[in-house]
Design an enzyme around this catalytic site. Sequence first.
Site, PDB file in Angstrom:
ATOM      1  N   CYS A 163     -60.193  25.003  -1.023  1.00  0.00           N
ATOM      2  CA  CYS A 163     -59.618  23.734  -0.533  1.00  0.00           C
ATOM      3  C   CYS A 163     -60.280  23.300   0.769  1.00  0.00           C
ATOM      4  CB  CYS A 163     -58.113  23.875  -0.281  1.00  0.00           C
ATOM      5  SG  CYS A 163     -57.130  23.904  -1.781  1.00  0.00           S
TER       6      CYS A 163
HETATM    7  N1  PCA Z   1     -55.554  25.921  -3.654  1.00  0.00           N
HETATM    8  C1  PCA Z   1     -56.629  26.838  -3.297  1.00  0.00           C
HETATM    9  C2  PCA Z   1     -57.742  26.482  -4.221  1.00  0.00           C
HETATM   10  C3  PCA Z   1     -57.086  25.752  -5.359  1.00  0.00           C
HETATM   11  C4  PCA Z   1     -55.789  25.325  -4.864  1.00  0.00           C
HETATM   12  O1  PCA Z   1     -55.007  24.537  -5.433  1.00  0.00           O
HETATM   13  C5  PCA Z   1     -56.955  26.836  -1.807  1.00  0.00           C
HETATM   14  O2  PCA Z   1     -56.001  26.839  -1.002  1.00  0.00           O
HETATM   15  O3  PCA Z   1     -58.105  26.884  -1.413  1.00  0.00           O
END
Ligand code: PCA
Length: 234
Positions: A163
């Site tokens: 993310c």
């Molecule tokens: N959250 C993860 C990656 C995919 C998602 O929905 C993150 O916090 O990086």
Amino acid sequence: MEKINVIISGYDHYEGVQVNPSMEVARALAERGITPSHDSVKGEDPLDRLSMQIKAVALPVSFEQAWPILHQAIEEFQPNIVISTGLKRRARSIAMERCAVNIKDTTQEGESAERSLTSNGEPIDSKGPAAYWTRLPLRSILHAFSQHGIAATLSSDAGTYVCNAVFYSILNWAKAHPDVLAGFVSLPPVVDATATNQRNLGLPLEQQIQAGQDVVREAVRYYIQPSSCDMLIA
Ligand code: PCA
């Protein structure tokens, strides 16, 4: 009529997660569009005078693949606004992310520190700055949330996993495209709206979709009529 294109990204499959609200919210926004704000007087909202197209983009949870896929969608769709979303497993509410940091770490949220010590912690862009601030109008977004009873917080930590890497890459790209407004929304786990005895972790999906609509509405409003008092980075 002025045209505004908006991209919303989410993640399709995330290990160990049954419903990732990010893709659900992105899809719902692309399907339903943005409903008018309750508080706007009909005919006076500048949003009524433009045509908005929203495209949902599904990303894989992969450092290598996520940004190239989003980048390609950006090149094809030529958005004015890019909102990326992802699940933050331990969030209790919507978290409006202020900044993206130039580091990637394969440790996922909630994993042990032991594993964290063995992961790499490399920069996302070895020539890039340590961090970027978002230019989303966080103050007016939070105000819209509070008017709609949506629990939310400001966050300066989108983690160091995919993310954050996607968030950083968008802002890194946006440096050369200052006409594009971009930001990141961390979403909490989905809880059943009718369930009683909840542990106070997460929000029902409909409320998360409404939050997504508020983010897009306020971002578009700011895009067409920028105001410095809407910015909130500190
Ligand atoms: N959250 C993860 C990656 C995919 C998602 O929905 C993150 O916090 O990086």
